[in-house]
Design a protein around this motif. Sequence first.
Motif, PDB file in Angstrom:
ATOM      1  N   LEU A 113       0.996  -1.197  -0.107  1.00  0.00           N
ATOM      2  CA  LEU A 113      -0.415   0.097   0.020  1.00  0.00           C
ATOM      3  C   LEU A 113       0.877   0.962  -0.273  1.00  0.00           C
ATOM      4  N   ALA A 114       2.087   1.584   1.182  1.00  0.00           N
ATOM      5  CA  ALA A 114       2.909   2.412   0.588  1.00  0.00           C
ATOM      6  C   ALA A 114       3.782   2.665  -0.793  1.00  0.00           C
ATOM      7  N   GLY A 115       3.505   1.711  -1.378  1.00  0.00           N
ATOM      8  CA  GLY A 115       4.105   1.754  -2.550  1.00  0.00           C
ATOM      9  C   GLY A 115       3.557   2.578  -3.763  1.00  0.00           C
ATOM     10  N   GLU A 116       2.249   3.084  -3.421  1.00  0.00           N
ATOM     11  CA  GLU A 116       0.441   3.162  -3.785  1.00  0.00           C
ATOM     12  C   GLU A 116       0.308   4.690  -3.555  1.00  0.00           C
ATOM     13  N   LEU A 117       1.168   5.025  -2.592  1.00  0.00           N
ATOM     14  CA  LEU A 117       0.896   6.405  -1.846  1.00  0.00           C
ATOM     15  C   LEU A 117       1.583   7.419  -2.742  1.00  0.00           C
ATOM     16  N   VAL A 118       0.346   7.961  -2.808  1.00  0.00           N
ATOM     17  CA  VAL A 118       1.356   9.053  -3.952  1.00  0.00           C
ATOM     18  C   VAL A 118       1.345  10.772  -3.257  1.00  0.00           C
ATOM     19  N   GLU A 119       0.843  11.290  -2.599  1.00  0.00           N
ATOM     20  CA  GLU A 119       0.723  11.845  -1.067  1.00  0.00           C
ATOM     21  C   GLU A 119      -0.299  12.084  -0.406  1.00  0.00           C
ATOM     22  N   VAL A 120       0.197  12.836   0.741  1.00  0.00           N
ATOM     23  CA  VAL A 120      -1.389  13.067   1.698  1.00  0.00           C
ATOM     24  C   VAL A 120      -1.480  14.128   1.602  1.00  0.00           C
ATOM     25  N   ILE A 121      -2.942  14.361   1.714  1.00  0.00           N
ATOM     26  CA  ILE A 121      -3.567  16.012   0.576  1.00  0.00           C
ATOM     27  C   ILE A 121      -3.826  16.821   1.664  1.00  0.00           C
ATOM     28  N   ALA A 142      -2.162   5.690  -6.094  1.00  0.00           N
ATOM     29  CA  ALA A 142      -2.189   5.557  -7.813  1.00  0.00           C
ATOM     30  C   ALA A 142      -1.679   4.493  -7.618  1.00  0.00           C
ATOM     31  N   CYS A 143      -2.523   3.385  -8.554  1.00  0.00           N
ATOM     32  CA  CYS A 143      -2.486   2.204  -8.815  1.00  0.00           C
ATOM     33  C   CYS A 143      -0.973   1.539  -9.539  1.00  0.00           C
ATOM     34  N   PHE A 144      -0.904   0.313  -8.857  1.00  0.00           N
ATOM     35  CA  PHE A 144       1.043   0.000  -9.233  1.00  0.00           C
ATOM     36  C   PHE A 144       0.401  -1.245 -10.022  1.00  0.00           C
ATOM     37  N   THR A 145      -0.883  -1.188 -10.999  1.00  0.00           N
ATOM     38  CA  THR A 145      -0.924  -2.352 -11.753  1.00  0.00           C
ATOM     39  C   THR A 145      -0.392  -1.933 -13.216  1.00  0.00           C
ATOM     40  N   PRO A 146       0.672  -2.684 -13.540  1.00  0.00           N
ATOM     41  CA  PRO A 146       1.486  -1.946 -15.132  1.00  0.00           C
ATOM     42  C   PRO A 146      -0.035  -1.454 -16.126  1.00  0.00           C
ATOM     43  N   GLY A 188      -5.360   3.992 -12.566  1.00  0.00           N
ATOM     44  CA  GLY A 188      -6.226   4.346 -10.965  1.00  0.00           C
ATOM     45  C   GLY A 188      -5.641   5.678 -11.062  1.00  0.00           C
ATOM     46  N   ARG A 189      -6.042   6.206 -10.316  1.00  0.00           N
ATOM     47  CA  ARG A 189      -5.270   7.624  -9.619  1.00  0.00           C
ATOM     48  C   ARG A 189      -7.132   7.899  -8.881  1.00  0.00           C
ATOM     49  N   TRP A 190      -6.673   7.371  -7.041  1.00  0.00           N
ATOM     50  CA  TRP A 190      -7.752   8.280  -5.803  1.00  0.00           C
ATOM     51  C   TRP A 190      -7.909   8.015  -4.702  1.00  0.00           C
ATOM     52  N   ASP A 191      -8.199   8.815  -4.025  1.00  0.00           N
ATOM     53  CA  ASP A 191      -8.398   9.300  -2.622  1.00  0.00           C
ATOM     54  C   ASP A 191      -9.177   8.846  -1.877  1.00  0.00           C
ATOM     55  N   ALA A 192      -8.462   8.105  -0.678  1.00  0.00           N
ATOM     56  CA  ALA A 192      -8.861   7.822  -0.228  1.00  0.00           C
ATOM     57  C   ALA A 192      -7.684   7.851   1.354  1.00  0.00           C
ATOM     58  N   THR A 193      -8.363   6.698   2.521  1.00  0.00           N
ATOM     59  CA  THR A 193      -7.648   6.916   3.721  1.00  0.00           C
ATOM     60  C   THR A 193      -6.284   5.757   4.283  1.00  0.00           C
ATOM     61  N   PRO A 194      -5.901   5.798   5.170  1.00  0.00           N
ATOM     62  CA  PRO A 194      -4.520   5.166   5.293  1.00  0.00           C
ATOM     63  C   PRO A 194      -6.177   3.883   5.475  1.00  0.00           C
ATOM     64  N   ASP A 195      -6.760   4.345   6.670  1.00  0.00           N
ATOM     65  CA  ASP A 195      -7.029   3.719   7.537  1.00  0.00           C
ATOM     66  C   ASP A 195      -8.281   2.450   6.197  1.00  0.00           C
ATOM     67  N   PRO A 224     -10.439   1.881  -8.632  1.00  0.00           N
ATOM     68  CA  PRO A 224     -11.572   1.677  -8.930  1.00  0.00           C
ATOM     69  C   PRO A 224     -11.693   1.002 -10.758  1.00  0.00           C
ATOM     70  N   VAL A 225      -9.961   1.011 -10.696  1.00  0.00           N
ATOM     71  CA  VAL A 225     -10.635   1.054 -12.200  1.00  0.00           C
ATOM     72  C   VAL A 225      -9.912  -0.571 -12.087  1.00  0.00           C
ATOM     73  N   CYS A 226      -8.979  -1.168 -11.519  1.00  0.00           N
ATOM     74  CA  CYS A 226      -8.846  -2.929 -11.625  1.00  0.00           C
ATOM     75  C   CYS A 226      -9.655  -3.315 -10.773  1.00  0.00           C
ATOM     76  N   HIS A 227     -10.496  -2.548  -9.779  1.00  0.00           N
ATOM     77  CA  HIS A 227     -11.746  -3.373  -8.994  1.00  0.00           C
ATOM     78  C   HIS A 227     -13.019  -2.816  -8.450  1.00  0.00           C
ATOM     79  N   PRO A 228     -13.245  -2.157 -10.126  1.00  0.00           N
ATOM     80  CA  PRO A 228     -14.754  -1.686  -9.988  1.00  0.00           C
ATOM     81  C   PRO A 228     -15.892  -2.103  -9.121  1.00  0.00           C
TER      82      PRO A 228
END
Length: 151
Positions: free
Chosen positions: A82-90, A111-115, A119-126, A139-143
């Motif tokens: 999950l940490a690898g997908e973190l782009v930024e803390v808003i 941001a999704c790490f799947t090549p 997919g980019r989305w907002d969510a909390t670490p929780d 949301p793209v890989c897992h609609p």
Amino acid sequence: MAAELIEVVGHPGWTAFDLLPTSNKTCQWRCPEPQCRFEYPAPPKRRTGQSSGCPRCACRRTVAARVRPKPGKSLQDVHPALAGELVEVIGEPDLTAKELRPSSAKACRWACFTPGCPGRWDATPDQRSRRGGTGKRCPVCHPPRKSRSPA
């Protein structure tokens, strides 16, 4: 500490030289931190005996300590994928996955790490770390599942 003294309440003209370190007389103090400068009442006895200072700064330090994860308990340590997908803390772009708890409620951008996946989305670490790290996913890989409507 004498430089932080503004006044001795009820005793105009008194200075730090007129007080004992164990005095219970209420004094008005000013925080020496340039970004704070908060004024607060406290007797010298409380300031010297407990080494206490500005209550606003103390609260800020306590909150910061509660937010930071303990060693080995950060989002990076517990959920490295999950940490690898973190782009930024808003709103706090200087924070990293090493400085976030998995249960944090801070809004983050992912941001999704799947090549090839955009997919980019907002969510909390929780939200992301629930159910063993399979919480709010790309949301793209897992609609989202389509709700079943009665026929």
